[in-house]
Design a protein around this motif. Structure first.
Motif, PDB file in Angstrom:
ATOM      1  N   GLU A   9       0.414   4.070  -1.283  1.00 22.95           N
ATOM      2  CA  GLU A   9      -0.347   5.316  -1.166  1.00 22.95           C
ATOM      3  C   GLU A   9      -0.633   5.690   0.281  1.00 22.95           C
ATOM      4  OE1 GLU A   9      -3.185   1.898  -1.380  1.00 22.95           O
ATOM      5  OE2 GLU A   9      -1.389   2.509  -2.489  1.00 22.95           O
ATOM      6  N   THR A  10      -0.563   4.742   1.203  1.00 19.70           N
ATOM      7  CA  THR A  10      -0.858   5.043   2.614  1.00 19.70           C
ATOM      8  C   THR A  10       0.402   5.204   3.458  1.00 19.70           C
ATOM      9  OG1 THR A  10      -0.990   2.702   3.290  1.00 19.70           O
ATOM     10  CG2 THR A  10      -3.014   3.735   2.441  1.00 19.70           C
ATOM     11  N   ASP A  69       0.808  -1.222   0.000  1.00 14.67           N
ATOM     12  CA  ASP A  69       0.000   0.000   0.000  1.00 14.67           C
ATOM     13  C   ASP A  69       0.847   1.282   0.000  1.00 14.67           C
ATOM     14  OD1 ASP A  69      -2.135  -1.780   0.243  1.00 14.67           O
ATOM     15  OD2 ASP A  69      -2.151  -1.619   2.428  1.00 14.67           O
ATOM     16  N   THR A  89       9.042   6.137  -1.913  1.00 12.23           N
ATOM     17  CA  THR A  89       7.901   6.734  -1.208  1.00 12.23           C
ATOM     18  C   THR A  89       8.174   6.787   0.296  1.00 12.23           C
ATOM     19  OG1 THR A  89       6.373   5.910  -2.894  1.00 12.23           O
ATOM     20  CG2 THR A  89       5.431   6.516  -0.774  1.00 12.23           C
TER      21      THR A  89
END
Length: 290
Positions: free
Chosen positions: A86-87, A84, A119
């Motif tokens: 994006e989180t 994940d 990220t």
């Protein structure tokens, strides 16, 4: 000169005593405290094995609980599972709100230029959470973030994320102290030996990138410093603001020699009192708020 009480930036413990299997067993915080006192370690930062780590490895929840139960002697870093992307910023923000002082030990076995790792690095920089990484020579081999001989991906990472503090750790990182660092997979995963030759990538990147720091744990870092004492002492003095004492201990039988070596060098005047204090204690207080 009195021995300085140290802060250990890298320790692995378990909330419950893990039974011995051969040479491997893991101490509890209470079980480690007498050993810490013996070694002159006042406080230790616990490394997390991830968000969903299963016993005997301690994940975020267990590390948070151990540190919260005895904040005088323990703090903790958080870690992330490879999922994940994006989180990631939100998950790291939650960890920081719970008291995590950094990200570590990051050991996701992907190249440093993998989008998920990038990220993590961006979010860690925004949250001012330093990242302690373990490095592997290739994907699918052991564990740790992956770079090639000469550490080109680490250099690009340091350049691309100047607001993120990176603490280098493990054999593949510290063997690049010398200009004759090997290129083979197995050889890169060994401790360095012999005189340090000019051209080492670690000294070059320390000189070039102020966001590179050194986790001085285990025999990988110990050998990098002690293999050539004259060079090691110069390196300690030059980068005293970015080197942090650590051990990588997991139980109360482990002793790594660098701590006693630092004590001796300072006591005998070969390492300045200022550098000794910064490396063993003050940098941890300044950088991690300990």
């Amino acid at each position: 000169m009195e021995r300085l009480q140290k802060i250990d930036l890298h320790m692995h413990l378990s909330p419950c005593q893990v039974p011995r299997e051969g040479d491997l067993w893991i101490s509890t915080p209470a079980g480690m405290l007498p050993h810490m006192r013996q070694l002159g370690i006042e406080k230790a930062v616990l490394m997390s094995a991830g968000e969903s780590a299963a016993p005997p490895m301690a994940g975020n929840e267990a590390c948070h609980a151990m540190a919260a139960a005895d904040p005088e002697h323990f703090a903790w870093m958080c870690n992330l599972d490879p999922k994940d992307p994006e989180t990631i910023p939100q998950r790291l923000a939650v960890c920081k709100a719970l008291g995590a002082v950094g990200v570590g030990e990051l050991m996701i076995n992907r190249r440093l230029d993998d989008p998920l790792l990038r990220t993590i690095f961006a979010a860690a920089g925004q949250l001012d959470l330093p990242v302690t990484f373990h490095m592997s020579p290739e994907a699918g081999y052991s564990y740790g973030v992956v770079d090639q001989p000469g550490l080109p991906l680490l250099e690009k990472t340091l350049a691309d994320f100047p607001d993120t503090k990176f603490l280098g750790h493990s054999q593949c990182f510290w063997i690049e102290m010398s200009g004759d660092a090997p290129t083979g997979k197995e050889e890169r995963n060994q401790w360095g030996k012999g005189p340090v030759l000019p051209g080492g990538r670690v000294p070059e990147m320390f000189a070039r990138y102020p966001n590179l720091y050194g986790d001085l744990s285990a025999n990988s870092a110990g050998q990098a410093i002690m293999r050539d004492p004259a060079f090691g002492l110069r390196f300690l003095e030059t980068y005293a603001d970015r080197l942090l004492f650590a051990t990588d201990m997991v139980n109360a039988e482990m002793v790594f020699p660098l701590g006693a070596w630092l004590d001796q060098q300072a006591a005998e005047g070969r390492l300045s009192r200022s550098a000794y204090q910064k490396i063993c204690r003050e940098n941890a207080q300044r950088i991690f708020g300990l």
